[in-house]
Each structure stands twice: as C-alpha cells, then as structure tokens.
Design a protein around this motif. Structure first.
Motif, mmCIF file in Angstrom:
data_model
loop_
_atom_site.group_PDB
_atom_site.id
_atom_site.type_symbol
_atom_site.label_atom_id
_atom_site.label_comp_id
_atom_site.label_asym_id
_atom_site.label_seq_id
_atom_site.Cartn_x
_atom_site.Cartn_y
_atom_site.Cartn_z
ATOM 1 N N LEU A 45 -45.581 -81.005 -52.024
ATOM 2 C CA LEU A 45 -45.075 -80.038 -52.146
ATOM 3 C C LEU A 45 -43.788 -79.758 -51.452
ATOM 4 C CD1 LEU A 45 -48.353 -77.736 -50.911
ATOM 5 C CD2 LEU A 45 -47.491 -77.646 -53.051
ATOM 6 N N ARG A 46 -43.046 -78.775 -51.725
ATOM 7 C CA ARG A 46 -41.775 -78.458 -50.963
ATOM 8 C C ARG A 46 -41.770 -77.142 -50.276
ATOM 9 N NH1 ARG A 46 -37.434 -81.698 -52.794
ATOM 10 N NH2 ARG A 46 -38.368 -83.202 -54.177
ATOM 11 N N ASP A 47 -40.858 -76.909 -49.406
ATOM 12 C CA ASP A 47 -40.800 -75.713 -48.503
ATOM 13 C C ASP A 47 -40.583 -74.479 -49.371
ATOM 14 O OD1 ASP A 47 -40.240 -73.711 -46.776
ATOM 15 O OD2 ASP A 47 -39.489 -75.467 -45.187
ATOM 16 N N PRO A 48 -41.414 -73.631 -49.538
ATOM 17 C CA PRO A 48 -41.048 -72.385 -50.330
ATOM 18 C C PRO A 48 -39.974 -71.505 -49.873
ATOM 19 C CG PRO A 48 -43.121 -72.016 -49.065
ATOM 20 C CD PRO A 48 -42.614 -73.338 -48.791
ATOM 21 N N ALA A 49 -39.562 -71.514 -48.548
ATOM 22 C CA ALA A 49 -38.561 -70.853 -47.964
ATOM 23 C C ALA A 49 -37.147 -71.515 -48.366
ATOM 24 C CB ALA A 49 -38.415 -70.773 -46.559
ATOM 25 N N ASN A 50 -36.287 -70.812 -48.397
ATOM 26 C CA ASN A 50 -34.764 -71.236 -49.032
ATOM 27 C C ASN A 50 -33.778 -71.813 -47.986
ATOM 28 O OD1 ASN A 50 -35.077 -70.750 -51.729
ATOM 29 N ND2 ASN A 50 -34.678 -68.800 -51.464
ATOM 30 N N TRP A 51 -34.408 -71.362 -46.560
ATOM 31 C CA TRP A 51 -33.677 -71.740 -45.478
ATOM 32 C C TRP A 51 -34.037 -73.018 -44.638
ATOM 33 C CZ3 TRP A 51 -35.434 -66.966 -46.407
ATOM 34 C CH2 TRP A 51 -36.696 -66.555 -45.951
ATOM 35 N N TRP A 52 -35.064 -73.558 -45.223
ATOM 36 C CA TRP A 52 -35.539 -74.975 -44.508
ATOM 37 C C TRP A 52 -35.627 -76.088 -45.661
ATOM 38 C CZ3 TRP A 52 -35.020 -74.226 -39.860
ATOM 39 C CH2 TRP A 52 -35.787 -72.965 -39.298
ATOM 40 N N ARG A 53 -35.428 -77.441 -45.492
ATOM 41 C CA ARG A 53 -35.529 -78.459 -46.166
ATOM 42 C C ARG A 53 -36.748 -79.319 -45.691
ATOM 43 N NH1 ARG A 53 -29.111 -79.890 -47.544
ATOM 44 N NH2 ARG A 53 -28.970 -77.957 -49.009
ATOM 45 N N THR A 54 -37.774 -78.925 -46.111
ATOM 46 C CA THR A 54 -38.978 -79.875 -45.886
ATOM 47 C C THR A 54 -39.875 -80.227 -47.055
ATOM 48 O OG1 THR A 54 -40.464 -78.137 -45.262
ATOM 49 C CG2 THR A 54 -39.247 -78.905 -43.595
ATOM 50 N N PRO B 184 -26.342 -74.406 -47.866
ATOM 51 C CA PRO B 184 -27.512 -74.262 -48.401
ATOM 52 C C PRO B 184 -27.860 -74.501 -49.949
ATOM 53 C CG PRO B 184 -26.573 -72.186 -47.454
ATOM 54 C CD PRO B 184 -25.690 -73.250 -47.618
#
Lengths: 272, 183
Positions: free
Chosen positions: A118-127, A193
C-alpha cells in the motif's frame, strides 16, 4: 437548532480525538498498525487482481520467446557468477588489507525481499507499506533499497507488515556524499510535493564544486544508512543563504513512484 | 434510523480508504490522490443522522490515519467539522440537485485536507508542502466535486436495489366509501 444528540455527538467526537492525539507515540503506533490490520483480507484480493493481466499474458506467450528469454537469462547468470567471483576475490583482498592496517572488517549486507502492498493515501506524506514485519525480524530504522538505490527506512513495524518512509519525505533525512574529488557532504531533504523523483541536497559547503551527473551516495553518518548506497545524481546546484552553503537538486536512482518490490537491509549480526 | 444506509456508508468508507492506498492511477495521472471521505461525509450528512455522521468521521478518520503517516486521530475532526454543520442545516440544502452536490463536495474536499494540514502544523508535524501542494489541493477539490454526485447516484441505486421499499399507504378509506346499489 442544536439538539441534545448533536451536543453529545460533538462532545464524543472531540473527546475521542483528544484521547487519540494524546496517546504515547508507541501506543499510537501499535494501535495504528492494529487498525491497519483490518485491511489485511483486502491485500490478497488486490494482489490477485494485479496479477491477473500478467497471468493472462503468460498464457499467450509463445514458446520461442520463452526459450530466448531463458537463454538470455542463462548468459546473464554466467556473467554475474563471474563478476561475483571477482567481487569475492576483491573482498578477500580488502579484508586482508584491512587486517594489515588494523581496521575493522566490513560486514556483508544481508537483504530480505519485500513487496509493496500500500501507499500513503495522504498527499503530504511519502510512505509505503511492505509485507514484512516483526515476525520476519524487522525493527525500526532499517534501510530499504532497490537494486537501483536507496528508497528509505523502516518507520514502524507491525507483526506482518511495516511502514517505510521514503526519501523525499520530511521524516527521512539522509546524510549523503557526492562522488567528486572533494567528497562534498550534505543532507538529503524533501523536494517539492509533485516532484516524486527529485530531492534536495542541502548544507553542502559554500565552495562545493558540483557538476550535473555526479553520483550521490550515502555517507554512513547518522548511524542508520551504511556508506556507499547509491542515492542519485546531481541535476543542478545553486548558492543558498547568500553563499553560506550550496544546495543541489538530486534525481533519485530508485523511482519512488514505481516501487513494487524492495530490499530491507539487515545489519549482519541480527541474522547470524 | 435507517441502519442499512449507515452500514452501507461505513462499508463504502472502508473500501474508499483502502482504494486510495492501493490504487495509484489518480496519483500517476495528476500528481495527487483524490480523497473520497469528504464526498461520503456530504452524503451521510444530508441523508442520515448525526450518529452516522459521527461514526463516519471517527471510523473513516481512524482508517485513513492507520494507512497514512498522519498521527492517529488527526483526520477525525476535519471530517466531523464538515459533516456537523451540514447535518444541522440540511433542511436548507437542495440535496436532490446535482449542482448543490457538486458545490458541497468541492467545499468539503477543500476544507478537509486544509484542516488536516492545519492540525498537523499545529501539532508540530512537518508535512510535505510547497507550491505543488496547491495543484494537489485543486485536484482533490475537483475529484471531490465529481465524486459527490456519483456517490449520491450510486447510493440511491444501492438503496433502491437492496433496501426495503417505502411503505405506501392506500388512499382507500372504508368510512368514505360510497355504497351503491340496493342494500
């Protein structure tokens, strides 16, 4: 306008939020991974859906092409075996020289392959989340890489999966060195971003002589990333803070937007 | 309370959060991931009660934060802050009109990430922000605006297909019957 139920709902939601936000970070991390575990049954379903086109394509692949590919892979395997022999000889020589000089022997890397689920659903993190966890021996802060270069580090570890913070996220700063004659050192910091594969290399010395295309590798300082892992290449540089230091943009070797499988790098004694 | 509708909304929120984390097509195409929770919150606020709105804010926020690097619980208040006033004043909203749905979806999709980032900054976090974030914000607003009427249509269809049909009263009243013929 306000009914009693509305007051109660407002109070309850505020209370729950306040409680959650005031949890100790370790408890919050465990709770987070526990809640995230609810999505486990869906991981398998998504993997199956993703593999379907590949499997369908495999069914229609002609035998000739498969044989050609096997031949090419055999050739590549032979080349790699030869290179491996050469590398082993160099490593032995390096060990002997280190012993002569009295330096500590370098430990070989131990790697474990993980799939990105999975990837981070938030646009302000990169995890990203990978399918290795505590049961596989993972602990926090282990470096994560691909064959192209550094990807990030393990942020939090659950029983079966872990969260990896990628280079370019504000929570993943890496001490890096430019492979130029001066061995200029700086810190890898987030880029913009929208620029997924570009990061900034900051706090380089004011008179750093950087040229586009120069390689950037981890410096080994900071205690998390071993030295020499490729990070990327210099794109351009500029003076910052009235010439006090230099900043450079670095194009990452590993494309963070196209990660499917990554390697987790274990310190050698942990697996022995 | 229509329990079926509430369960459907919560299940949709669960799947929406998972889809946002698992499928990256919007991110590859536009550089930003679209958040469907604000659009769902608009539907819940206009069609269900305050309990469902609270549950959606709490559970949706928790699910979202569990897959993200957000501190746990930070997405709950922004979602509730959007759903609560709409739920209070929903009699004034022409909820059947697609235009109203689009406007509310866009406003909610603008407010939720902005409030979330504000909370993160207030809490001392350092999210990845820059000029590109404005573009991401616009994409999220556009995505939410488009998604809201689509969700309304989908939920209405689901409700008609799976829910109990509304009980219709007959207009026949025995006491008003005109008796004809010979007694």
């Amino acid at each position: 306008m306000f009914k009693r139920r509305h007051y109660l709902a407002l109070g309850a939601v505020t209370l729950v939020t306040a409680l959650l936000l005031s949890l100790p970070s370790r408890a919050a991390s465990h709770l987070k991974l526990g809640i995230g575990g609810l999505f486990l049954p869906l991981f398998g379903a998504v993997n199956t859906v993703r593999q379907l086109p590949g499997r369908a394509a495999d069914t229609f692949l002609p035998r000739d092409e498969l044989l050609k590919e096997i031949q090419s892979l055999r050739r590549e395997n032979q080349q790699l075996k030869t290179q491996n022999l050469q590398a082993a000889a160099t490593a032995r020589e390096n060990d002997q020289l280190r012993a002569l000089v009295g330096w500590q022997r370098q430990q070989p890397w131990k790697l474990k392959l993980a799939s990105v689920v999975l990837r981070d659903p938030a646009n302000w993190w990169r995890t990203i989340q990978i399918d290795l966890g505590r049961r596989d021996g993972l602990v926090e802060n282990l470096p994560v890489l691909t064959s192209d270069g550094l990807v990030g580090r393990v942020l939090s570890v659950g029983y079966t999966r872990s969260q990896v913070v990628l280079i370019g996220d504000p929570n993943c700063r890496v001490s890096a060195r430019v492979l130029n004659p001066a061995h200029d050192m700086g810190i890898i910091s987030p880029g913009g971003p929208l620029e997924n594969s570009l990061v900034d290399l900051v706090y380089l010395s004011g008179n750093a002589n950087l040229k586009p295309g120069q390689e950037v590798v981890t410096s080994g300082e900071g205690g998390i990333f071993p030295p020499g892992i490729p990070v990327g290449q210099i794109v351009d540089s500029r003076q910052a803070e009235f010439g006090l230091y230099t900043e450079a943009r670095v194009k990452l070797s590993a494309n963070p937007g196209a990660l499917e499988q990554v390697w987790v790098l274990f310190p050698s004694p942990a697996l022995d | 309370m229509n329990l079926f509708k509430s369960v459907l909304i919560l299940a949709a929120a669960f799947l929406a959060v998972f889809a946002e984390a698992a499928f990256q097509l919007p991110r590859h195409l536009s550089g930003a991931q679209v958040d469907l929770l604000p659009a769902l919150m608009i539907y819940a606020a206009l069609n269900t009660n305050i309990v469902t709105v609270s549950l959606l804010a709490a559970l949706g926020g928790l699910w979202f934060d569990s897959l993200s690097a957000n501190p746990l619980g930070v997405s709950i208040l922004p979602l509730f802050a959007v759903g609560f006033p709409i739920c209070l004043r929903r009699d004034l909203v022409l909820r059947e009109l697609p235009f109203a749905q689009v406007v509310l979806g866009a406003a909610a999709s603008a407010a939720v990430p902005a409030l979330c980032v504000l909370l993160l900054l207030t809490g001392g976090q350092e999210p990845l922000l820059g000029w590109g974030s404005l573009w991401q914000w616009l994409v999220m607003i556009a995505g939410g605006a488009v998604a809201t009427p689509v969700l309304f249509a989908l939920f209405d269809r689901c409700h008609h297909a799976l829910g109990y049909p509304p009980r219709t009263e007959t207009s026949f009243r025995p006491d008003r019957e005109i008796r004809r013929g010979r007694q």
